[in-house]
Design an enzyme around this catalytic site. Structure first.
Site, PDB file in Angstrom:
ATOM      1  N   THR A  64       0.835  -1.194   0.000  1.00  0.00           N
ATOM      2  CA  THR A  64       0.000   0.000   0.000  1.00  0.00           C
ATOM      3  C   THR A  64       0.871   1.245   0.000  1.00  0.00           C
ATOM      4  O   THR A  64       1.929   1.292   0.624  1.00  0.00           O
ATOM      5  CB  THR A  64      -0.954   0.033   1.204  1.00  0.00           C
ATOM      6  OG1 THR A  64      -0.241   0.397   2.393  1.00  0.00           O
ATOM      7  CG2 THR A  64      -1.647  -1.307   1.392  1.00  0.00           C
ATOM      8  N   SER A  98       6.649  -2.039  15.382  1.00  0.00           N
ATOM      9  CA  SER A  98       6.579  -1.134  16.517  1.00  0.00           C
ATOM     10  C   SER A  98       7.921  -0.415  16.609  1.00  0.00           C
ATOM     11  O   SER A  98       8.426   0.092  15.609  1.00  0.00           O
ATOM     12  CB  SER A  98       6.250  -1.906  17.804  1.00  0.00           C
ATOM     13  OG  SER A  98       6.174  -1.020  18.909  1.00  0.00           O
ATOM     14  N   TYR A 149       4.038   9.442  20.492  1.00  0.00           N
ATOM     15  CA  TYR A 149       4.610   8.317  19.754  1.00  0.00           C
ATOM     16  C   TYR A 149       4.627   7.080  20.649  1.00  0.00           C
ATOM     17  O   TYR A 149       4.209   5.991  20.238  1.00  0.00           O
ATOM     18  CB  TYR A 149       6.019   8.667  19.279  1.00  0.00           C
ATOM     19  CG  TYR A 149       6.686   7.561  18.496  1.00  0.00           C
ATOM     20  CD1 TYR A 149       6.288   7.266  17.196  1.00  0.00           C
ATOM     21  CD2 TYR A 149       7.707   6.798  19.058  1.00  0.00           C
ATOM     22  CE1 TYR A 149       6.897   6.242  16.469  1.00  0.00           C
ATOM     23  CE2 TYR A 149       8.321   5.784  18.344  1.00  0.00           C
ATOM     24  CZ  TYR A 149       7.908   5.514  17.048  1.00  0.00           C
ATOM     25  OH  TYR A 149       8.510   4.495  16.339  1.00  0.00           O
ATOM     26  N   LYS A 203       2.695   3.375  20.264  1.00  0.00           N
ATOM     27  CA  LYS A 203       3.460   2.131  20.181  1.00  0.00           C
ATOM     28  C   LYS A 203       3.162   1.205  21.358  1.00  0.00           C
ATOM     29  O   LYS A 203       3.030  -0.013  21.190  1.00  0.00           O
ATOM     30  CB  LYS A 203       4.964   2.419  20.085  1.00  0.00           C
ATOM     31  CG  LYS A 203       5.372   3.103  18.790  1.00  0.00           C
ATOM     32  CD  LYS A 203       4.930   2.299  17.566  1.00  0.00           C
ATOM     33  CE  LYS A 203       5.374   2.914  16.269  1.00  0.00           C
ATOM     34  NZ  LYS A 203       4.895   2.164  15.087  1.00  0.00           N
TER      35      LYS A 203
END
Length: 242
Positions: A33, A135, A149, A153
């Site tokens: 993608t 991750s 962030y 994660k």
């Protein structure tokens, strides 16, 4: 062994690109993608029978389901999902805008969750499959200036660790990959710094500036070598085959 079908998000650069190239060279099928198809025109030309590009913004849940269904319909299933798309947001927590918070949660957390949810019915029906979630070492530790962030994660790791226990009885495995700093566009391309507040000048929350400064060089990790460390499907035979 017949080639497997891999659905990988974000193959225009970084880990996704290197992994796609390595898998195609090994004879696997890759549906990658992207946001811009021209970014992978060379892959489509070099591997017309085994590479397919799909336009996808992982924040678009209806489109996520369309891409997953189309991939499964064309190739008869999905053997491996690699959730790779995402980006970083840096700054003190109160420096973030509401829009910035929504913008990082959507691709890094919600988008990954929706992709996993979308592929599970196909893998469950097949009795095999593997979910690979990109991750970061930032999913285990936390540094100032990285709160959102880390939130995404840590969140996606908790989701995956729970889901792994739910789907193991169906022959589906889940792998979390936690790379360290790598020479990708993450730091000097896609990373988004928040507008600084003067009150935080000299604060540890602004230590990220040195990391993002190109004058200080790129991260030490080689993304191509790191991609090779993602477990090879041969090691997953029990999860991918009945």
């Amino acid at each position: 062994m017949s080639p497997r079908t891999w659905l990988i998000t974000g193959v225009s650069s970084g880990f996704g690109r290197h992994l796609a190239e390595q898998l195609l060279t090994a004879g696997e099928r890759v549906v990658g993608t992207v946001r811009r198809p021209e970014a992978v025109a060379d892959l489509a030309q070099a591997h017309p029978d085994t590479f397919r590009a799909e336009i996808l913004d992982v924040r678009d849940t209806p489109r996520v389901h369309e891409v997953v269904k189309h991939t499964a319909d064309v190739f008869g299933g999905i053997d491996v999902l690699v959730n790779n798309a995402g980006y970083g947001l840096f700054g003190a927590a109160e420096e973030y805008t509401d829009a910035q918070i929504d913008a990082i949660v959507a691709p890094n957390l919600t988008g990954s969750i929706q992709l996993i949810r979308a592929v599970l019915p196909y893998m469950r029906e097949a009795g095999r499959g593997r979910v690979v979630q990109l991750s970061s070492y930032g999913g285990q530790v936390a540094f100032p200036g990285n709160s959102m962030y880390h939130a995404t994660k840590w969140g996606i790791e908790g989701f995956c660790e729970s889901v792994a226990q739910e789907v193991a009885p169906f022959g589906i495995g889940v792998t979390i990959v936690e790379p360290g700093g790598a020479r990708t566009e993450f730091r000097c391309g896609s990373a988004q710094p928040a507008d600084p507040l003067p009150e935080y000048e000299g604060n540890p929350a602004h230590a990220y500036r040195a990391m993002l400064d190109p004058a200080n060089g790129l991260a030490p990790g080689d993304p191509a070598r790191m991609a090779t460390r993602i477990p090879h499907p041969c090691a997953w035979s029990s999860a991918l085959r009945p």
